[in-house]
Design an enzyme around this catalytic site. Structure first.
Site, PDB file in Angstrom:
ATOM      1  N   ASN A  10       0.867  -1.179   0.000  1.00  0.00           N
ATOM      2  CA  ASN A  10       0.000   0.000   0.000  1.00  0.00           C
ATOM      3  C   ASN A  10       0.902   1.228   0.000  1.00  0.00           C
ATOM      4  O   ASN A  10       1.499   1.568   1.015  1.00  0.00           O
ATOM      5  CB  ASN A  10      -0.889  -0.027   1.259  1.00  0.00           C
ATOM      6  CG  ASN A  10      -1.719   1.247   1.399  1.00  0.00           C
ATOM      7  OD1 ASN A  10      -1.775   2.067   0.489  1.00  0.00           O
ATOM      8  ND2 ASN A  10      -2.359   1.410   2.551  1.00  0.00           N
ATOM      9  N   TRP A  11       0.980   1.855  -1.160  1.00  0.00           N
ATOM     10  CA  TRP A  11       1.903   2.990  -1.299  1.00  0.00           C
ATOM     11  C   TRP A  11       1.368   4.273  -0.670  1.00  0.00           C
ATOM     12  O   TRP A  11       2.073   5.270  -0.618  1.00  0.00           O
ATOM     13  CB  TRP A  11       2.187   3.248  -2.782  1.00  0.00           C
ATOM     14  CG  TRP A  11       3.040   2.197  -3.425  1.00  0.00           C
ATOM     15  CD1 TRP A  11       3.582   1.090  -2.829  1.00  0.00           C
ATOM     16  CD2 TRP A  11       3.470   2.169  -4.788  1.00  0.00           C
ATOM     17  NE1 TRP A  11       4.309   0.378  -3.748  1.00  0.00           N
ATOM     18  CE2 TRP A  11       4.260   1.006  -4.949  1.00  0.00           C
ATOM     19  CE3 TRP A  11       3.258   3.002  -5.890  1.00  0.00           C
ATOM     20  CZ2 TRP A  11       4.849   0.666  -6.176  1.00  0.00           C
ATOM     21  CZ3 TRP A  11       3.830   2.662  -7.104  1.00  0.00           C
ATOM     22  CH2 TRP A  11       4.618   1.511  -7.246  1.00  0.00           C
ATOM     23  N   LYS A  12       0.102   4.276  -0.263  1.00  0.00           N
ATOM     24  CA  LYS A  12      -0.534   5.490   0.287  1.00  0.00           C
ATOM     25  C   LYS A  12      -0.316   6.653  -0.697  1.00  0.00           C
ATOM     26  O   LYS A  12      -0.271   6.404  -1.897  1.00  0.00           O
ATOM     27  CB  LYS A  12      -0.001   5.756   1.693  1.00  0.00           C
ATOM     28  CG  LYS A  12      -0.127   4.493   2.574  1.00  0.00           C
ATOM     29  CD  LYS A  12       0.125   4.712   4.017  1.00  0.00           C
ATOM     30  CE  LYS A  12      -0.025   3.384   4.771  1.00  0.00           C
ATOM     31  NZ  LYS A  12       0.115   3.510   6.215  1.00  0.00           N
ATOM     32  N   GLU A 102      -6.628   4.876   8.068  1.00  0.00           N
ATOM     33  CA  GLU A 102      -6.450   6.283   7.680  1.00  0.00           C
ATOM     34  C   GLU A 102      -7.726   6.827   7.034  1.00  0.00           C
ATOM     35  O   GLU A 102      -8.067   8.002   7.197  1.00  0.00           O
ATOM     36  CB  GLU A 102      -5.232   6.419   6.749  1.00  0.00           C
ATOM     37  CG  GLU A 102      -3.932   6.227   7.527  1.00  0.00           C
ATOM     38  CD  GLU A 102      -2.773   5.668   6.738  1.00  0.00           C
ATOM     39  OE1 GLU A 102      -2.787   5.692   5.495  1.00  0.00           O
ATOM     40  OE2 GLU A 102      -1.818   5.173   7.388  1.00  0.00           O
ATOM     41  N   GLU A 172      -4.705  -4.507  11.102  1.00  0.00           N
ATOM     42  CA  GLU A 172      -3.662  -3.487  11.233  1.00  0.00           C
ATOM     43  C   GLU A 172      -3.876  -2.708  12.526  1.00  0.00           C
ATOM     44  O   GLU A 172      -4.690  -1.767  12.555  1.00  0.00           O
ATOM     45  CB  GLU A 172      -3.720  -2.512  10.056  1.00  0.00           C
ATOM     46  CG  GLU A 172      -3.461  -3.138   8.713  1.00  0.00           C
ATOM     47  CD  GLU A 172      -2.949  -2.110   7.711  1.00  0.00           C
ATOM     48  OE1 GLU A 172      -1.861  -2.339   7.187  1.00  0.00           O
ATOM     49  OE2 GLU A 172      -3.600  -1.089   7.496  1.00  0.00           O
ATOM     50  N   GLY A 178       3.194   2.813  10.613  1.00  0.00           N
ATOM     51  CA  GLY A 178       4.137   3.898  10.358  1.00  0.00           C
ATOM     52  C   GLY A 178       4.899   4.347  11.588  1.00  0.00           C
ATOM     53  O   GLY A 178       5.521   5.412  11.582  1.00  0.00           O
ATOM     54  N   SER A 218       4.104  -1.700  10.238  1.00  0.00           N
ATOM     55  CA  SER A 218       5.570  -1.736  10.350  1.00  0.00           C
ATOM     56  C   SER A 218       6.169  -3.102  10.002  1.00  0.00           C
ATOM     57  O   SER A 218       7.121  -3.544  10.648  1.00  0.00           O
ATOM     58  CB  SER A 218       6.010  -1.276  11.750  1.00  0.00           C
ATOM     59  OG  SER A 218       5.600   0.061  11.973  1.00  0.00           O
ATOM     60  N   GLY A 239       3.071  -0.873   4.249  1.00  0.00           N
ATOM     61  CA  GLY A 239       3.069   0.529   3.848  1.00  0.00           C
ATOM     62  C   GLY A 239       4.475   0.965   3.467  1.00  0.00           C
ATOM     63  O   GLY A 239       4.978   0.646   2.383  1.00  0.00           O
ATOM     64  N   GLY A 240       5.151   1.662   4.384  1.00  0.00           N
ATOM     65  CA  GLY A 240       6.459   2.282   4.121  1.00  0.00           C
ATOM     66  C   GLY A 240       7.455   1.363   3.420  1.00  0.00           C
ATOM     67  O   GLY A 240       8.109   1.770   2.446  1.00  0.00           O
TER      68      GLY A 240
HETATM   69  P1  13P Z   1       3.415   0.711   7.560  1.00  0.00           P
HETATM   70  O1  13P Z   1       3.914  -0.602   6.991  1.00  0.00           O
HETATM   71  O2  13P Z   1       4.115   1.913   6.999  1.00  0.00           O
HETATM   72  O3  13P Z   1       3.384   0.675   9.056  1.00  0.00           O
HETATM   73  O4  13P Z   1       1.892   0.872   7.068  1.00  0.00           O
HETATM   74  C1  13P Z   1       0.999  -0.152   7.293  1.00  0.00           C
HETATM   75  C2  13P Z   1      -0.229   0.156   6.545  1.00  0.00           C
HETATM   76  O5  13P Z   1      -1.009   1.012   6.934  1.00  0.00           O
HETATM   77  C3  13P Z   1      -0.493  -0.592   5.314  1.00  0.00           C
HETATM   78  O6  13P Z   1      -1.805  -0.394   4.876  1.00  0.00           O
END
Ligand code: 13P
Length: 256
Positions: A10-12, A102, A172, A178, A218, A239-240
């Site tokens: 998920n690149w957000k 989010e 999650e 994050g 994370s 995510g990250g």
């Molecule tokens: P991170 O891996 O950056 O913690 O993000 C998790 C996330 O929200 C994936 O949808």
């Protein structure tokens, strides 16, 4: 029952369409041959990148599934700024994230909206990745399971057993997103097992054994093997770390 793990990036709101193309090309390049034989990988870029990534995946026959991060639940209409699930299906999108924390916390998505999105995504023969998770306060108050299982019950209301069997649930914990903090593998397993038990009580054994449950928060190359070896964790929503092809590739190769 063997469930093929799904690792989703998920690149957000990161990477424009040029950067997106380079990132997917590099990811393809750094994943060793054979590393994706037993795992599925989906990539969820911002909307403006989706057409470019679809073209890249299809023209080079890359072994990635196209994903989206969000959609509306109506087909068309006066919803300025929103994207229809019908439009995503037209781009051969396979997975659509819905109910991400989010979206719930920053954009006010309710359980009812998430439920409507799950149904809309299924209607267009795409697979929802329905997210759930608790805040730090809820965890500290011992409310993790009641919060998460309440989200599951509301999100899946009116969805058939067969449809539930095909979908993906992402657990999650909000405090782990994050922040660099991850739930311990044991804690993550406990909640994912409770989610599966909830699905069992709503839709029976066979459905519960089919539904895939991801952990997100994370996830990195270093913690992926332990998380992914848990019996009720069937992949990761990343995510990250999914923005860095080398790191994402090491998650994809977890335990290998
Ligand atoms: P991170 O891996 O950056 O913690 O993000 C998790 C996330 O929200 C994936 O949808």
């Amino acid at each position: 029952m063997t469930r093929t793990p799904l690792i989703s990036g998920n690149w957000k709101m990161n990477l424009n369409h040029f950067e997106a193309i380079q990132t997917v090309q590099k990811l393809h390049y750094v994943i060793p041959k054979g590393a994706m034989d037993d795992v599925e990988v989906s990539i969820h870029p911002p909307f403006t990148d989706i057409r470019s990534i679809q073209t890249l995946i299809e023209s080079e026959d890359l072994d990635f599934s196209l994903g989206a991060q969000h959609c509306h639940f109506e087909d068309t209409g006066a919803f300025t700024g929103e994207v229809s699930p019908a439009f995503l299906a037209k781009l051969n999108t396979r997975y659509v994230i819905c109910g991400h924390s989010e979206r719930r916390e920053v954009f006010g998505e309710t359980d009812e909206m998430v439920n409507a999105k799950v149904k809309a995504i299924l209607k267009y023969e795409m697979t929802p990745i329905m997210c759930c998770g608790e805040t730090l306060q809820e965890r500290e108050a011992g409310e993790t399971e009641s919060k998460v299982l309440g989200q599951i019950e509301a999100g899946l209301a009116g969805v058939s057993n067969e449809q539930i069997a095909s979908l993906v649930i992402a657990y999650e914990p909000i405090w782990a997103i994050g922040t660099g903090k991850t739930a311990t593998a044991d804690d993550a397993q406990t909640v994912c097992a409770a989610i599966r038990a909830k699905v069992r009580s709503m839709a029976g054994d066979e459905t519960a054994e089919s539904v895939r449950i991801q952990y997100g928060g994370s996830v990195k190359g270093g913690n992926a093997p332990e998380l992914m070896s848990q019996p009720d964790i069937d992949g990761a929503l990343v995510g990250g770390a999914s923005l860095d092809p080398d790191e994402f590739a090491s998650i994809i190769q977890f335990g290998r």
